[in-house]
Design an enzyme around this catalytic site. Structure first.
Site, short mmCIF file in Angstrom:
data_model
loop_
_atom_site.label_atom_id
_atom_site.label_comp_id
_atom_site.label_asym_id
_atom_site.label_seq_id
_atom_site.Cartn_x
_atom_site.Cartn_y
_atom_site.Cartn_z
N GLY A 129 104.73 -6.08 23.07
CA GLY A 129 104.18 -7.09 22.18
C GLY A 129 105.23 -7.69 21.28
N ASP B 42 111.71 1.17 21.84
CA ASP B 42 110.35 1.48 22.27
C ASP B 42 110.40 1.89 23.74
OD1 ASP B 42 107.70 1.60 23.06
OD2 ASP B 42 107.12 -0.24 22.03
#
Length: 297
Positions: free
Chosen positions: A221, A198
């Protein structure tokens, strides 16, 4: 461009074939802070290939394998991707992850729920993570809040809206937790975790973070999710990854690298293998992960 229920539900995702090595498994664990204490022999099994019994993979590593990428950004989806949020993460482990393997991720959209004009929509993407022989390793569900797409069901002559997933339950308010786990998040944690795939600059570039309304880059997250999974392993499973069978959580607020994450865990009465949990940041006394549920073997 409004989202099309039929187009999204029928969207075809090519199988994502991925090889991960023992190096990747070690890097994942290090990004979550395992190894911060080099004398912690329980954590050593996840960060050192020479550990007694061999290297083991953290169960939460399943959420970063077989991922199809940020496909919601593609123009044909109709999704207002700038305003979407990762709302919840749910995971079921069907067998322990190998320390290294070649896996295949089969992704599909299972739910699309309209909350109403101005209230957003909910999309659930499911990933079945399998070995190349077809053995099911994990089922992962990502619940995404499409803040800019509420009211889609009234457009185009009317479109369906699915019933939502069963709601996650809040943690008990009438009693203290049975277990409390405290983890200091390293300042470079987001820079390490982005190597899991990510590469959103929100987690690395201070200028991008400020533009998005944050004082500095925030932690992913799914990194917070991995920290909570490790807390459950440490407090309730004696670091045995085969004992964690499921973990569901709601993302309530961002976490910053360098903060201290306190995970609170409750046993569910009459269900000795089921837990409820939440996590807060100590320095801000802020609830950041809520409505957690874990199942043990």
């Amino acid at each position: 461009m409004a989202i099309s229920y039929a187009s999204l539900k029928q969207r075809v995702f090519a199988p994502v074939r991925q090889h991960y090595s023992e190096r990747d498994t070690v890097l994942y664990a290090l990004s979550l802070g395992l190894g911060n204490d080099p004398l912690d022999d329980k954590a050593q099994a996840f960060v050192y290939e020479g550990a007694a019994g061999g290297l083991q993979a953290l169960p939460s590593q399943a959420v970063v394998l077989g991922f199809p990428g940020f496909w919601a950004r593609e123009p044909d989806t109709g999704i207002d991707w700038v305003r979407l949020l990762h709302g919840e993460q749910r995971m079921r482990l069907h067998r322990p992850l190998p320390a290294s393997a070649e896996v295949v991720g089969h992704n599909r959209i299972t739910h699309l729920t309209d909350k109403g004009e101005g209230k957003g929509a909910i999309m659930v993407t499911e990933r079945r993570l399998e070995t190349t022989d077809g053995e099911l390793l994990a089922t992962v569900q990502q619940v995404t809040f499409l803040r800019g797409d509420g009211g889609y069901s009234l457009q185009g002559g009317g479109q369906p809206s699915d019933a939502p997933l069963p709601a996650l339950q809040p943690t008990p308010a009438d009693r203290a937790p049975d277990f409390t786990d405290t983890q200091v998040i390293r300042p470079e944690a987001a820079l390490l975790y982005r190597l899991m795939g990510d590469f959103n600059p929100l987690h690395a570039d201070p200028a991008v973070a400020r533009k998005a309304g944050f004082e500095r880059p925030i932690l992913h997250g799914l990194a917070s999710y991995g920290l909570v999974a490790h807390a459950v392993l440490r407090q309730c499973c004696d670091h045995n990854p085969a004992r964690l069978k499921a973990l569901d959580i709601r993302f309530a607020a961002p976490v910053y690298p360098g903060e201290t994450l306190v995970t609170e865990i409750w046993r569910i009465p009459g269900q000795p293998l089921q837990l409820q949990l939440r996590a807060r940041v100590l320095e801000r006394d802020k609830l950041v992960l809520s409505h957690g549920f874990a199942e043990l073997a």
